[in-house]
Design a protein around this motif. Structure first.
Motif, mmCIF file in Angstrom:
data_model
loop_
_atom_site.group_PDB
_atom_site.id
_atom_site.type_symbol
_atom_site.label_atom_id
_atom_site.label_comp_id
_atom_site.label_asym_id
_atom_site.label_seq_id
_atom_site.Cartn_x
_atom_site.Cartn_y
_atom_site.Cartn_z
ATOM 1 N N THR A 95 65.825 8.088 67.104
ATOM 2 C CA THR A 95 66.500 8.754 65.972
ATOM 3 C C THR A 95 65.753 10.021 65.570
ATOM 4 O O THR A 95 66.355 11.002 65.142
ATOM 5 C CB THR A 95 66.710 7.806 64.775
ATOM 6 O OG1 THR A 95 67.442 8.512 63.790
ATOM 7 C CG2 THR A 95 65.430 7.329 64.155
ATOM 8 N N CYS A 96 64.422 10.056 65.737
ATOM 9 C CA CYS A 96 63.653 11.272 65.427
ATOM 10 C C CYS A 96 64.058 12.415 66.348
ATOM 11 O O CYS A 96 64.262 13.546 65.910
ATOM 12 C CB CYS A 96 62.160 11.022 65.580
ATOM 13 S SG CYS A 96 61.514 9.855 64.379
ATOM 14 N N SER A 99 67.919 13.505 65.829
ATOM 15 C CA SER A 99 68.195 14.376 64.688
ATOM 16 C C SER A 99 67.837 15.821 64.990
ATOM 17 O O SER A 99 68.529 16.738 64.558
ATOM 18 C CB SER A 99 67.429 13.903 63.456
ATOM 19 O OG SER A 99 68.078 12.787 62.925
ATOM 20 N N ASP A 112 74.553 13.646 59.021
ATOM 21 C CA ASP A 112 73.805 13.178 60.187
ATOM 22 C C ASP A 112 73.271 11.770 59.969
ATOM 23 O O ASP A 112 73.397 10.908 60.839
ATOM 24 C CB ASP A 112 72.644 14.132 60.475
ATOM 25 C CG ASP A 112 71.766 13.616 61.599
ATOM 26 O OD1 ASP A 112 72.236 13.648 62.745
ATOM 27 O OD2 ASP A 112 70.648 13.165 61.323
ATOM 28 N N GLU A 116 74.282 8.645 62.345
ATOM 29 C CA GLU A 116 73.294 7.933 63.164
ATOM 30 C C GLU A 116 73.141 6.489 62.711
ATOM 31 O O GLU A 116 72.871 5.604 63.523
ATOM 32 C CB GLU A 116 71.957 8.675 63.134
ATOM 33 C CG GLU A 116 72.015 9.958 63.945
ATOM 34 C CD GLU A 116 70.650 10.600 64.127
ATOM 35 O OE1 GLU A 116 69.638 9.878 64.102
ATOM 36 O OE2 GLU A 116 70.609 11.828 64.290
ATOM 37 N N LEU A 138 65.930 6.476 59.971
ATOM 38 C CA LEU A 138 67.212 7.190 60.053
ATOM 39 C C LEU A 138 67.308 8.252 58.959
ATOM 40 O O LEU A 138 67.708 9.387 59.204
ATOM 41 C CB LEU A 138 68.377 6.197 59.906
ATOM 42 C CG LEU A 138 68.645 5.311 61.110
ATOM 43 C CD1 LEU A 138 69.533 4.141 60.718
ATOM 44 C CD2 LEU A 138 69.298 6.132 62.215
ATOM 45 N N SER A 141 64.400 11.177 59.253
ATOM 46 C CA SER A 141 64.544 12.079 60.392
ATOM 47 C C SER A 141 65.717 13.036 60.186
ATOM 48 O O SER A 141 65.739 14.114 60.767
ATOM 49 C CB SER A 141 64.717 11.279 61.686
ATOM 50 O OG SER A 141 65.886 10.487 61.607
ATOM 51 N N SER A 142 66.652 12.675 59.315
ATOM 52 C CA SER A 142 67.780 13.583 59.096
ATOM 53 C C SER A 142 67.334 14.868 58.398
ATOM 54 O O SER A 142 68.088 15.828 58.317
ATOM 55 C CB SER A 142 68.895 12.897 58.300
ATOM 56 O OG SER A 142 68.521 12.749 56.958
HETATM 57 NA NA NA Z 1 67.825 10.582 62.852
#
Ligand code: NA
Ligand code: NA
Lengths: 427, 331, 163
Positions: A95-96, A99, A112, A116, A138, A141-142
Motif C-alpha cells: 500500500t505504501c 499510493s 485513494d 485501496e 492504508l 500512505s495516502s
Molecule cells: Na496506500
C-alpha cells in the motif's frame, strides 16, 4: 468573528454537513455587520464557482475517477506486489508503494485511501495484519497522493497564494517519495518487531519486474506528461486537468481497452458526486474567509507570531504544531481554505521560498485527514474495514510519527523540495 | 411530545439569537478601500497617505483602511457591493465604469489624452460632469477623484514592437472588460482576458505572449523574469477612478464629505508625481535586469493612432471623442 | 410527490454530467486552439459559467446521497431519538439559510443585470448569479424531504415502542 468560530464548531459537532456548518457560521458575520450588503454571502461562493483556476480541481477529480475504470489501478497493484511483496509486512508495504504510484494519477488522499481500503484492506486482514494496523498503513500512505502531482491541495494553495502550480507540482515529487520511504521503513521495523509474514516467498526476478513495469507504463509516465505540459507552457493548470481527462479516456479506450460506455457513465456519475461534495465546500467556505480578511485577522496573527520570532524554523515549528492540532478537528481542504491567507504572508515576510512553504503547509494540512476524532480518510478506511477508533489510534501512531519526521526533514532540507522545480523551471 | 416542544423552543431561541446583530454599533465612520495592486506599488502608499490625511482632519471620525492585492475581493464584486451601499471603496478604471455608462469608455480608448494636464481639464467639462451625475444617481457610484494617473500603458513582449503589424498574432493579456479588449484588438493584438494576479504564471506558461501595463507594474510582478522588451507605445494614459458608494457617502456629515473628496484629489496629484518619478527608477532597474526598452521615437506612433481609431468606431464613441476633443480644443 | 422528487434528482445529475463533459471539451479546445495561436476567447469563460451551474447541481446530488462530509463521532453517542431531534434541528437551520440564499440570490441577480460576465461580451452576469438561488431551491427541496423522513422515523420508533 469569535461568535462565527464558536458556531462553526457547534454546528460541526452537531453533525451538520461541514459545507453548511461553515457557510452558516460564516453567514453570522454578515448579520453582525449590517454595513456589508447582505447579498455578499451569495456573491462569495459564486465568485469561487466561476474562478477559472479552480476549474482544475473538478477536472483532476474526473480524470482520477476515469483512471480507476481504465485498468490502470489493477496494473499498478500488480506492479506494487512484484516490487515489495517479498518484504515483511507484505501488503502494508504494497500500500505504501501503490499510493506513490496512484499519486501520479489521482489528486485526493481520501479517494485513494477509500479505494485501496476496498481493494487491499480485506486481503491484508486475511493475511494476518491487525485491523487497526492495516487501516493505519492504508490511511497514512495516502498522504503520498496529494503530495505527488496532480494534487487538489496544491492547486488550492497555488490559487489562493498565487504561487505557480507547475512549480508546486514539481516540488511535490521528492517529498512524496520521501514520505513513502519513511513509511516503508516504519512498516519494516514494526513488521520485524511483531513478526509479520511477507506476501510472497522470494524477490521477483528482473524480468518479472520489467514486464509488470511496462504494463503500467501509461500510469507511470502520467505525472511526467503533466509537468512537461505545465513546463512547456502549452497549458494552464485547468487545461492540464482537461488534458488528463482526455488522456485517461485515451488509455482506457485505446491502450488497455477496458473502458466501455457503461464504465464511462459510471465514472462520470461518481465524478459529479465527488465534485458536488468537494467544490461546494470550496465555494461556500469563501463566506467564512471573508470575515477573516475584513477583520484583518491575518495581520493580527502575523504580528503576534512575528512578535515571538523572526526565525523561519521556529515559525515552521509553530505552524506544524498548530496545523496538527487544528487537523484533529478540521479536514485538510477546509484548513487550506481558511489558513493559507493567514500564514502565507508571514512566510513571505520571513523570506521563506513560496514553493517550499506550500509543500510543507499542504502536507501538514493533509495529515488532518488522518487524525482522530475528525478525519475524512480515516473515517472512510475505518468504516470500510470496520475498525474502531481506539484500535486505529493504538495501531497507527508509528505512522503518524513517521509522517511528522518526514515533514521535519523537509523543513530542514528545503532542497529536497526545491531541487526539481529549480531544475525544470529554472531558479 | 413535551420533549419535542421544549426542543423546538430551544431551536427557535437559537435562531432568534442568530438574527440579532450582536455587536454594538459605534458612531465612527470606516471606509474599507480595496485595490488590486501590490503593496510595493506607489499607489498603495498614496492611498495610505490619503487615509492618514483624512483621519487627521476628521480627528479620527472617518477612518480609511486600505486593502492591497484585492484582499477584499474581485474588483467587479466590490463594485457591485458599492452599488448596494457598502462602506467599501475601489480603485478602478474608465473601462469598468463604462460597463454602466458606456460613453465613459472613451477615456480608456487608445490615445484619447496625451498628458496629465489634459486629464485635469477633463473634470471641468460638462460632458464628463453628466457622466459622473448618472453614475451617482442611477448606479449608486460616487466618484471621489480621477486625478490618480498610473502612467502610460506600453506593450511588453518578447520581441520588439515598432508598428501595429508587429503585434499581429500576439496574445496580449488585457482586463476582461469589452473596452479594453476592443482597444487592444484595434491596435493589432489578440486580447486574452486574464486576472491581474494570474499574469506571471500565464507568461511563465506561455499562455500569453505579452502584456500591456505601466512601468510601475514591472517590479512588483517580477515581469523582467519573463519578458524581454518594453515598447513605449504610450497607447493609453491610464486614468483611475476612486469610487465609493453614493449612499454611504451621503450618510457622512457634509464636512467629512468635503474632506474625503479634497484629500483624495490632493493625494492623487501627489501620487501621480511620484508615479512618474518612480518610472525613471524602474526604467534603470529593469535595464540592469536585462530588459530592453524600445523608445517612443523608434515607434510609428502615427500608425498606432490610426489603428486605434477603430476602437472608437467599434465601441460607438467616436462622436463623443470628437465632442470632447473639440471642447478641449484638441485636434 | 416522491416520484417528482426522484425525477428531479435524475435530471439534476444528468445536467451536471452533461455540463462536466462540456467543460472538458471547452477547456481542452481552448488549450489546443491557443497552442495553435488561434485562441477561442470565449471557451474558458463559458466553461467557468457552466462550472457554476454544475457545482450547484452536483452539490444537491451529493446532498441527496448524504455524500456531503460531516462529523458524527459525537452525535453517534446519543440515543436514536435525540439523534433524530438534532438532525431535524440541523435541517431547519439549513433550510432557513437556503431560503435566504434563494430570496437574496434572486435579488442579487436582478441587481447585477447590468454587469457583464467577464470575457463574454453582451452576456449578463445575472445568468451566473441565478445558479445560486436555483441550486438552493433544489437543496431546500432535498432538506424538506429529509425532514419528513426523519419525522417518519420518529413516529415509527414511537409506534414500535408502544406496541
Ligand atoms: Na496506500
Ligand atoms: Na497526486
Amino acid at each position: 468573528m469569535l461568535l462565527v468560530v464558536l458556531f462553526f464548531f457547534l454546528f460541526m459537532l452537531l453533525g451538520m454537513p461541514v459545507v453548511f456548518a461553515i457557510a452558516i457560521s460564516g453567514f453570522l458575520f454578515f448579520l453582525q455587520h449590517p454595513e456589508i450588503p447582505i447579498t455578499t454571502p451569495i456573491q462569495l461562493p459564486l465568485t469561487q464557482n466561476i474562478n477559472f483556476a479552480l476549474l482544475a480541481i473538478p477536472l483532476f477529480i474526473t480524470a482520477g475517477n476515469m483512471m480507476n475504470y481504465t485498468g490502470i489501478t489493477k496494473r499498478l497493484i500488480d506492479l506494487s506486489v512484484v516490487l515489495v511483496g517479498h518484504l515483511r509486512g507484505g501488503l502494508a508495504q504494497v500500500t505504501c508503494i501503490l499510493s506513490a504510484l496512484m499519486g501520479g494519477v489521482s489528486g485526493s488522499a481520501i479517494a485513494d485511501a477509500a479505494m485501496e481500503a476496498r481493494m487491499l484492506g480485506p486481503e491484508m486482514i486475511k493475511r494476518g495484519l491487525p485491523k487497526g494496523y492495516a487501516a493505519g498503513a492504508l490511511v497514512y500512505s495516502s498522504l503520498e497522493v496529494p503530495t505527488i502531482p496532480p494534487s487538489i491541495g496544491l492547486v488550492l494553495f497555488g490559487t489562493i497564494a498565487q504561487v505557480s502550480i507547475g512549480r508546486l507540482f514539481a516540488g511535490g515529487i521528492v517529498p512524496g517519495l520521501l514520505i513513502m520511504t519513511f513509511l516503508m521503513i516504519t512498516v519494516a521495523i514494526t513488521a520485524r518487531i511483531r513478526n509479520f509474514a511477507p506476501l510472497r516467498e522470494k524477490r521477483a526476478s528482473i524480468g518479472e519486474i520489467g514486464s509488470s513495469f511496462i504494463k503500467s507504463i501509461w500510469a507511470i509516465i502520467f505525472p511526467v506528461i503533466l509537468i512537461v505540459g505545465l513546463r512547456g507552457g502549452l497549458f494552464t493548470p485547468s487545461e492540464v486537468g482537461a488534458l488528463c481527462v482526455v488522456y485517461a479516456l485515451f488509455v482506457g479506450i485505446f491502450a488497455y481497452r477496458e473502458l466501455n460506455f457503461k464504465n464511462f457513465i459510471e465514472a462520470l456519475r461518481g465524478s459529479a458526486i465527488d465534485i458536488g461534495a468537494t467544490m461546494s465546500l470550496i465555494a461556500f467556505s469563501n463566506i467564512f474567509s471573508y470575515g477573516i480578511v475584513w477583520e484583518k485577522i491575518p495581520e493580527i496573527i502575523s504580528s503576534w507570531i512575528l512578535g515571538i520570532t523572526n526565525n523561519p524554523y521556529v515559525f515552521y515549528l509553530i505552524l506544524i504544531v498548530l496545523l496538527l492540532i487544528a487537523g484533529f478537528f478540521i479536514d485538510a481542504t477546509v484548513l487550506i481554505l481558511m489558513l493559507t491567507a493567514i500564514f502565507f504572508p508571514i512566510a513571505m515576510r520571513l523570506g521563506i521560498d513560496p514553493v517550499h512553504f506550500g509543500l510543507i503547509f499542504v502536507i501538514a494540512c493533509a495529515v488532518g485527514n488522518f487524525t482522530p476524532p475528525v478525519g475524512a480518510a480515516m473515517y472512510a478506511v475505518c468504516t470500510i474495514l470496520d475498525v474502531s477508533l481506539e484500535e486505529y489510534i493504538r495501531e497507527s501512531w508509528p505512522f503518524l510519527l513517521a509522517v511528522v519526521l518526514a515533514i521535519i526533514t523537509l523543513v530542514f532540507f528545503p532542497d529536497l523540495v526545491l531541487f526539481i522545480p529549480n531544475l525544470i523551471f529554472g531558479k | 411530545m413535551k420533549n419535542f416542544k421544549r426542543f423546538l423552543m430551544l431551536g427557535l431561541l437559537v435562531l432568534l439569537l442568530l438574527a440579532v446583530p450582536l455587536s454594538a454599533q459605534t458612531r465612527q465612520f470606516v471606509l474599507k478601500f480595496n485595490h488590486v495592486l501590490s503593496p510595493l506599488d506607489p499607489y498603495h502608499e498614496g492611498f495610505l497617505k490619503w487615509a492618514k490625511a483624512v483621519e487627521e482632519r476628521t480627528k479620527g471620525g472617518l477612518k480609511i483602511e486600505v486593502y492591497h492585492s484585492a484582499q477584499l475581493g474581485v474588483e467587479e464584486d466590490i463594485l457591485e457591493q458599492i452599488r448596494q451601499g457598502a462602506n467599501v471603496g475601489q480603485n478602478t478604471d474608465a473601462a469598468r465604469m463604462a460597463m454602466y455608462v458606456p460613453e465613459i469608455g472613451v477615456m480608456n480608448c487608445p490615445y484619447f489624452v496625451d498628458s496629465p494636464e489634459e486629464v485635469a481639464k477633463l473634470k471641468k467639462m460638462p460632458t464628463v460632469h453628466n457622466w459622473l451625475k448618472t453614475l451617482e444617481e442611477k448606479y449608486g457610484f460616487k466618484v471621489l477623484s480621477f486625478t490618480w494617473i498610473q502612467g502610460f500603458r506600453h506593450f511588453m513582449t518578447n520581441k520588439p514592437i515598432k508598428k501595429p503589424e508587429d503585434l499581429k498574432g500576439l496574445r496580449i493579456r488585457t482586463p476582461g472588460t469589452p473596452v479594453w479588449q476592443e482597444s487592444i484588438r484595434a491596435l493589432g493584438a489578440t486580447p486574452v482576458a486574464i486576472a491581474f494576479g494570474d499574469i506571471y504564471p500565464a507568461l511563465q506558461q506561455k499562455a500569453i505572449d505579452g502584456v500591456e501595463l505601466v512601468y510601475n507594474n514591472i517590479p512588483g510582478m517580477r515581469l523582467y523574469e519573463v519578458l524581454k522588451y518594453v515598447n513605449e507605445t504610450r497607447h493609453i494614459l491610464l486614468i483611475n477612478f476612486e469610487v465609493v458608494s453614493a449612499k454611504w457617502f451621503r450618510s457622512l456629515p457634509p464636512t467629512y464629505q468635503k474632506i474625503l473628496e479634497e484629500e483624495c484629489d490632493k493625494a492623487g496629484l501627489e501620487t501621480t508625481k511620484v508615479v512618474f518619478q518612480k518610472e525613471e527608477e524602474v526604467k534603470k532597474m529593469i535595464q540592469e535586469k536585462g530588459m530592453i526598452i524600445v523608445p517612443t521615437k523608434d515607434i510609428d506612433l502615427e500608425a498606432f493612432k490610426k489603428a486605434g481609431e477603430k476602437a472608437y468606431e467599434v465601441l460607438k464613441v467616436k462622436e463623443v471623442k470628437d465632442r470632447i476633443w473639440k471642447e478641449m480644443r484638441k485636434k | 410527490m416522491r416520484k417528482i422528487y426522484e425525477i428531479l434528482g435524475k435530471i439534476e445529475l444528468y445536467v451536471a454530467e452533461v455540463l462536466l463533459i462540456l467543460i472538458v471539451v471547452l477547456v481542452f479546445s481552448a488549450g489546443v486552439s491557443r497552442t495553435l495561436k488561434n485562441p477561442i476567447y470565449w471557451a474558458n469563460p463559458l466553461a467557468s459559467f457552466f462550472f457554476a451551474w454544475a457545482t450547484m447541481f452536483a452539490m444537491d446530488a451529493a446532498y441527496r446521497r448524504d455524500k456531503l462530509m460531516n462529523v458524527d463521532f459525537l452525535v453517534k453517542r446519543f440515543p436514536q431519538k435525540i439523534q433524530s431531534y438534532i438532525k431535524i434541528f440541523n435541517y431547519l437551520v439549513i433550510l432557513a439559510f437556503l431560503i435566504f440564499l434563494i430570496v437574496f440570490g434572486v435579488k442579487l441577480a436582478f441587481i447585477q443585470r447590468y454587469r457583464t460576465f467577464e470575457g463574454m461580451y453582451g452576456f449578463s452576469y445575472m445568468w451566473a448569479t441565478l445558479s445560486i438561488p436555483v441550486g438552493s431551491l433544489l437543496l431546500s427541496i432535498t432538506t424538506l424531504v429529509k425532514i419528513i423522513d426523519e419525522i417518519t422515523n420518529l413516529r415509527r420508533w414511537r409506534k414500535e415502542l408502544c406496541s
